[in-house]
Each structure stands twice: as C-alpha cells, then as structure tokens.
Design an enzyme around this catalytic site. Sequence first.
Site, PDB file in Angstrom:
ATOM      1  N   THR A   1      -6.843 -24.448  19.816  1.00 18.97           N
ATOM      2  CA  THR A   1      -7.045 -24.254  18.442  1.00 18.97           C
ATOM      3  C   THR A   1      -5.785 -24.909  17.595  1.00 18.97           C
ATOM      4  OG1 THR A   1      -8.284 -22.785  16.540  1.00 18.97           O
ATOM      5  CG2 THR A   1      -6.292 -21.668  18.030  1.00 18.97           C
TER       6      THR A   1
ATOM      7  N   CYS B   1      -4.036 -17.238   9.774  1.00 16.31           N
ATOM      8  CA  CYS B   1      -5.318 -16.829  10.450  1.00 16.31           C
ATOM      9  C   CYS B   1      -4.616 -16.262  11.831  1.00 16.31           C
ATOM     10  CB  CYS B   1      -6.081 -17.902  11.025  1.00 16.31           C
ATOM     11  SG  CYS B   1      -7.149 -18.518   9.588  1.00 16.31           S
TER      12      CYS B   1
ATOM     13  N   HIS C   1     -10.270 -17.624  16.730  1.00 12.82           N
ATOM     14  CA  HIS C   1      -9.391 -17.991  15.733  1.00 12.82           C
ATOM     15  C   HIS C   1     -10.281 -17.254  14.516  1.00 12.82           C
ATOM     16  CE1 HIS C   1      -7.606 -21.758  13.224  1.00 12.82           C
ATOM     17  NE2 HIS C   1      -7.558 -20.447  12.739  1.00 12.82           N
TER      18      HIS C   1
END
Lengths: 201, 160
Positions: free
Chosen positions: B22, B28, B45
């Site tokens: 990711t 996040c 994520h």
Amino acid sequence: MASCKFNDDIIIDVLKEIGNIGSGNAVTALASMLSKKVKMSVPKVRIIDFKQVPTILGGEEEIVVGIYLYLNEDVEGNIMFVLDIKSAQNLLEMLLNKKIKEFDEISISALSEVGNIVASSYVNSLSTLTGLKISVSIPSIAIDMAGAILSVPAIQFGFIADQALFIETVFEEGAHSVKGNLFLLPDIYSFKKMLYGLGVL
Amino acid sequence: MKIVKVRMADLKAIKAPGILTTLGLGSCVGIALYEKVNKVAGLAHAMLPSSKEITNNENKAKFVDTAIELLVEKMVKKGAIERYIVAKVVGGSQMFTFNTMNNVLKIGERNVMATKMKLKEMGIEIISEDTGGNYGRTIELDSQNGSLLVKTIGHGTKII
C-alpha cells in the site's frame, strides 16, 4: 439531512463559478505581489472519487507540496492547496527570482503564503456569494508523498461522502507554469448552508 | 513475484507467494496480518477508527474495526488458522500541525489506538509497529515470511 453527493449540474456550475472568481482573485493578488503579468486558464472543477485523487497528482508516492487551512465561523471545514514539485519550484522562481533545488525555510514560508493567498481568495469569493462569514486559519504545510498528504482531506471527506470537490487552476508568468490543485472540504452541515446561501438548495 | 496493491479504504488477503503493498500511508493506518504456518498474508489500509461513529459506513475496509474483522475472515478463507495470526501496525502519522488541534486532525493517533484495541479484543498479538511522526510511509508485506518493508521520504527505509 440531504445526501452530500455533488451530482447536481446546477450545484457544480455554481461551485465552478466560485472557483473561477476565487482563482481570478488569487491570480490578481499574486500578480500584484510579483508586479508581473500573470495569465490564468479557466479552472477545471471536478467531483471525484477520493480513491482517484492520488492518481490525478501522479500517483501515491509522487512528492507533492500540500498547504492546509481550516475554516470556521459560519462554515466549518478545510481547504487544501496542492502543488506538484515542478510547479512549486516554478512558483518559487517567480517569487524569489532564483533557481530552487531544495526547499529551505524561505521557500517553505513563501509556499505557505501563496497557499494562504489562494485559499483565502477562494474563501472570500465563497463568503461574498453566500453571505456567510468564513474565517481561515493560518496555513500548515507538508512536503511528502501525495497519498500521505491527501489522506488528510480524504479522511475529512470520509466522514460524509466518498467524493471530493476538486478545482484545478493553471497559471503562467513568462516561461513559468504552475498547476495548482485546490480541494474544498466543508463539513456536511456547512455544505448545506453554503448551497442554501447560494440559492441552489 | 506477484505484487498486489491495496488502495485507500481497501483490503486484500493472499496466500504465498506474493507481496501486498500500500502506497503513501499518511494519517491512515496500515494493518498487516500474517499467519506463518499456512503463509497467508493480509493487508488493510483503513481511514477512520470506528464504523460506529458514522452513518455512511457501507465500505468495511474504510474503518479500523470492520476492516480487521473482514480481513481475518478473508485470510481464514485463504487457509489461515485464526489463532496463529499476528499483526504489524504502520502509519497513523500527523501530516499537518496546528496550534489548536481538534479530534479530526488527531485522526492518525486515533486510528492507531483503535487498531490496538480491536486487535487486543480479537486476541491478535502485535509483534512490531512503526507509527506516528509527521511523514508518509509506503509498505510491502512479503507473504513468504511476513516481513514488512517500510519506505519513507527523508526518514529512511526499514524492515519491521
């Protein structure tokens, strides 16, 4: 509560017009700061899925400059101005009249100020057209991966919808071209208030 | 080597070989789960701490609590044994600083806290973490051995 999808043509037209006026004001302010002639294209206003946002800026790992401000009083929310590295360098060359390789303290402060001018110009036109009182915070700046910087507005928008309002303005001075991306993120109550103030709701 | 990309508010599970990645994690949180016996890896994520605070919560991968539940479920379907799953937690940084900080701006910290609470509740042990700070991270989870590569701009690269 009305849903917060921006799929209404009238709403988009109105936001586009605000984008136009705001960008115009911002460019005028920049031109007087530079004492130079600055050309501006018609801003592009788009409603996009937040998953696509990093792609617009060249991918999640692309290094970008983000200038972030929050709004309060009648409208609560945030506004973010994003520049790619090349645009940031061009902008600094215009402002400081020298080649920029690394972002030192002066360049960071100059970029924050430009972000401040652009965001405030936009907010001022929004405030004038809606009759709402909106104040803008001091800017906060970050230079990092696009994905990481954009996660901040994406999260803000994540509370209300999966879409974001995105305004792209390109302006030029001589050989320098700068592409600025502005994201407006009012909270859901403020968004309704804004549309009401604009007479489209 | 197969590389599977996990986007924002997204999650994936794979069985070895392959890499889950990711890109550009900011506030996040990246939740990397691994079950070494059957070599099953999962990566989420997530953007927000809790699906219970918001009405617009159809996308389970967007919230820490529902993302972890769904990811474990997907890993079990790929052959993982739930009690062998361990976790690595990355991200939750604070990209911008203001003098007056509201809850929304502290979201990174809250995402990490929510992740730890949910993992504890589910009995999943956290074996390493790289969280906080004010910079972005890109991560790669290797399903062969569960190693997690963390890349940053100006803050080095490491394996946790």
